[in-house]
Design an enzyme around this catalytic site. Sequence first.
Site, PDB file in Angstrom:
ATOM      1  CG  PHE A  34      -2.051   1.071   1.487  1.00 22.67           C
ATOM      2  CD1 PHE A  34      -2.959   0.632   0.800  1.00 22.67           C
ATOM      3  CD2 PHE A  34      -1.587   1.901   2.126  1.00 22.67           C
ATOM      4  CE1 PHE A  34      -4.107   1.620   1.007  1.00 22.67           C
ATOM      5  CE2 PHE A  34      -2.579   3.002   2.270  1.00 22.67           C
ATOM      6  CZ  PHE A  34      -3.988   2.874   1.714  1.00 22.67           C
ATOM      7  CD  GLU A  47      -5.113   2.003   7.271  1.00 19.89           C
ATOM      8  OE1 GLU A  47      -5.334   3.095   6.711  1.00 19.89           O
ATOM      9  OE2 GLU A  47      -5.089   1.335   6.747  1.00 19.89           O
TER      10      GLU A  47
HETATM   11  C1  LIG Z   1       5.298   0.987  10.962  1.00 20.79           C
HETATM   12  C2  LIG Z   1       4.967   2.028   9.907  1.00 20.79           C
HETATM   13  C3  LIG Z   1       4.419   1.290   8.694  1.00 20.79           C
HETATM   14  C4  LIG Z   1       3.883   2.168   7.746  1.00 20.79           C
HETATM   15  N1  LIG Z   1       3.430   1.556   6.437  1.00 20.79           N
HETATM   16  C5  LIG Z   1       2.838   2.354   5.426  1.00 20.79           C
HETATM   17  C6  LIG Z   1       2.589   1.866   4.219  1.00 20.79           C
HETATM   18  O1  LIG Z   1       2.774   0.708   4.121  1.00 20.79           O
HETATM   19  N2  LIG Z   1       1.982   2.751   3.248  1.00 20.79           N
HETATM   20  C7  LIG Z   1       2.109   4.057   3.416  1.00 20.79           C
HETATM   21  O2  LIG Z   1       1.677   4.675   2.560  1.00 20.79           O
HETATM   22  N3  LIG Z   1       2.468   4.639   4.688  1.00 20.79           N
HETATM   23  C8  LIG Z   1       2.892   4.083   5.733  1.00 20.79           C
HETATM   24  N4  LIG Z   1       3.235   4.482   6.808  1.00 20.79           N
HETATM   25  C9  LIG Z   1       3.382   6.014   7.051  1.00 20.79           C
HETATM   26  C10 LIG Z   1       1.962   6.246   7.882  1.00 20.79           C
HETATM   27  O3  LIG Z   1       0.763   6.067   7.230  1.00 20.79           O
HETATM   28  C11 LIG Z   1       2.371   7.659   8.177  1.00 20.79           C
HETATM   29  O4  LIG Z   1       3.556   7.777   8.886  1.00 20.79           O
HETATM   30  C12 LIG Z   1       1.227   8.534   8.924  1.00 20.79           C
HETATM   31  O5  LIG Z   1       0.002   8.487   7.971  1.00 20.79           O
HETATM   32  C13 LIG Z   1       1.781   9.939   9.206  1.00 20.79           C
HETATM   33  O6  LIG Z   1       1.966  10.606   8.053  1.00 20.79           O
HETATM   34  P1  LIG Z   1       3.333  11.186   8.034  1.00 20.79           P
HETATM   35  O7  LIG Z   1       4.422  10.286   8.652  1.00 20.79           O
HETATM   36  O8  LIG Z   1       3.792  11.794   6.760  1.00 20.79           O
HETATM   37  O9  LIG Z   1       3.372  12.377   9.324  1.00 20.79           O
HETATM   38  P2  LIG Z   1       3.294  13.900   9.118  1.00 20.79           P
HETATM   39  O10 LIG Z   1       2.073  14.291   8.192  1.00 20.79           O
HETATM   40  O11 LIG Z   1       4.425  14.535   8.669  1.00 20.79           O
HETATM   41  O12 LIG Z   1       2.669  14.395  10.454  1.00 20.79           O
HETATM   42  C14 LIG Z   1       3.850  14.756  11.543  1.00 20.79           C
HETATM   43  C15 LIG Z   1       2.757  15.109  12.628  1.00 20.79           C
HETATM   44  O13 LIG Z   1       2.158  16.227  12.510  1.00 20.79           O
HETATM   45  C16 LIG Z   1       0.593  15.867  12.724  1.00 20.79           C
HETATM   46  N5  LIG Z   1       0.039  16.519  11.595  1.00 20.79           N
HETATM   47  C17 LIG Z   1       0.117  16.483  10.158  1.00 20.79           C
HETATM   48  N6  LIG Z   1      -0.418  17.144   9.503  1.00 20.79           N
HETATM   49  C18 LIG Z   1      -1.444  17.601  10.212  1.00 20.79           C
HETATM   50  C19 LIG Z   1      -2.713  18.379  10.312  1.00 20.79           C
HETATM   51  N7  LIG Z   1      -3.327  18.997   9.024  1.00 20.79           N
HETATM   52  N8  LIG Z   1      -3.283  18.990  11.358  1.00 20.79           N
HETATM   53  C20 LIG Z   1      -2.887  18.533  12.586  1.00 20.79           C
HETATM   54  N9  LIG Z   1      -1.727  17.644  12.688  1.00 20.79           N
HETATM   55  C21 LIG Z   1      -1.093  17.292  11.671  1.00 20.79           C
HETATM   56  C22 LIG Z   1       0.612  14.464  12.616  1.00 20.79           C
HETATM   57  O14 LIG Z   1      -0.491  13.834  13.270  1.00 20.79           O
HETATM   58  C23 LIG Z   1       1.742  13.837  13.086  1.00 20.79           C
HETATM   59  O15 LIG Z   1       1.804  13.864  14.533  1.00 20.79           O
HETATM   60  C24 LIG Z   1       3.735   3.714   8.006  1.00 20.79           C
HETATM   61  C25 LIG Z   1       4.077   4.005   9.267  1.00 20.79           C
HETATM   62  C26 LIG Z   1       4.735   3.426  10.038  1.00 20.79           C
HETATM   63  C27 LIG Z   1       4.946   4.007  11.624  1.00 20.79           C
END
Ligand SMILES: Cc1cc2nc3c(=O)[nH]c(=O)nc-3n(C[C@H](O)[C@H](O)[C@H](O)COP(=O)(O)OP(=O)(O)OC[C@H]3O[C@@H](n4cnc5c(N)ncnc54)[C@H](O)[C@@H]3O)c2cc1C
Length: 389
Positions: free
Chosen positions: A120, A361
């Site tokens: 995904f 998610e």
């Molecule tokens: C073990 C693991 C497996 C994963 N596997 C997958 C995968 O298979 N495929 C995939 O596509 N992704 C995957 N991910 C990614 C995961 O879906 C994202 O880490 C998650 O959705 C958060 O996005 P980001 O890391 O870009 O955080 P960011 O968007 O950079 O956010 C950083 C912080 O700011 C907060 N934040 C961001 N935007 C806002 C907003 N608009 N308002 C308020 N707060 C905000 C967030 O809640 C977070 O605390 C995985 C992550 C982990 C840890």
Amino acid sequence: MSDEHSFEELRTQVEAWVEGPGERWAERIEETGEVPEALWAELNERGFLRMAAPVAYGGHGLPFSRWMELMEVFSRSHGSIRMIVHVVNGIWRAMDGHATEEQRKRFVLPSITGEIKIAFTLTEPGNGTGADITTSVVREGDTYYLSGSKHLITFGVRCDYYLLAARVEGSTGHEGTVALLVPRHAPGVTVEDTSQTMGVTGTDHASLSFERTPVPVDHRLGAEGEGLDVFLGGFLTPSRISVAMSCVGLAERAQQLAVAYARDRVTFGKALTQRQAIQFMLAENAADIEAAKQLVLHAARRFEQGAEDASLQSSMAKMHAVTMLTHVTDKALQIHGGLGYWKSQKIERVYRDARAQRFEEGTNEVQKAVVFREVLRRTPPVAAPEAGR
Ligand SMILES: Cc1cc2nc3c(=O)[nH]c(=O)nc-3n(C[C@H](O)[C@H](O)[C@H](O)COP(=O)(O)OP(=O)(O)OC[C@H]3O[C@@H](n4cnc5c(N)ncnc54)[C@H](O)[C@@H]3O)c2cc1C
């Protein structure tokens, strides 16, 4: 034999596997840092990767809420085992709603039978998850040329296809987004193995870059403009519920380990279970786990019924279950004393695995934004008091 009877047999089978072979796999994964192909094959052979898929697709066809009862059991296991079971039992659902009959045969059914692995692929390093994505395609005849990058992609090293979200170059927002099945070994794909994570040891993760990678147009699910629906549409609700149930199962495991430790550990002549401070922690954990479990099962039933509030319920369940898991694992580790910080203790891995749930998610910050939007929409205005009263 009644459906209930065969379900109970299945649950017993899953419990026996998780407590027996599953625990041995967990030890091996922690020792080697790897999830071997043999584990995938065993999960597949036992039918554990097609529990939720319809019978017509070769699955067990369990109703969603029953499937969640099994997800609870699988989640007491190692984080990587939970990850495989959660992803493979769910990803067909994201594709199926948008697939043509031909795509169903090529991608959906083989993903259920275990012939192909699909990652995904949504998150990007340079921007927010969702309408903010910038990975883009340019169409030339029957081929899209894909450029951009993704990161944190689970199974990104060992998969056969990336189920990938991109956008038609020049489009913005949801408009122009596409969902593509990109072959792992297509030209212009660079895979960097980034599997060294805090927990969920052994699951492979990757950072990906695409340089004019050719993808046949018939690898696109749905129409141009429907790309994000594949990732964030109907699939997200059951997937959030499954992550929420994963929190319940892992919290149960933490509690089981904490009770066992508290029974055996004697300080100042008494077992920890005789100390009120410890009793209170275990009692709070039990109540918190049960509350979260009932909320998750409620969300699962609302989804099953096609209820209008199913998406809201899934976000509330995930929000609540993740917070519960944080508290429960923290207390369970505390009950182990300093020894709990050591890798020799099973609780140490559970604590690390639990932390990952706060991202899958959507983070709690995002769930709260979804829930708040619904609160505002659903709460009727309160009539203002008449002037002078
Ligand atoms: C073990 C693991 C497996 C994963 N596997 C997958 C995968 O298979 N495929 C995939 O596509 N992704 C995957 N991910 C990614 C995961 O879906 C994202 O880490 C998650 O959705 C958060 O996005 P980001 O890391 O870009 O955080 P960011 O968007 O950079 O956010 C950083 C912080 O700011 C907060 N934040 C961001 N935007 C806002 C907003 N608009 N308002 C308020 N707060 C905000 C967030 O809640 C977070 O605390 C995985 C992550 C982990 C840890």
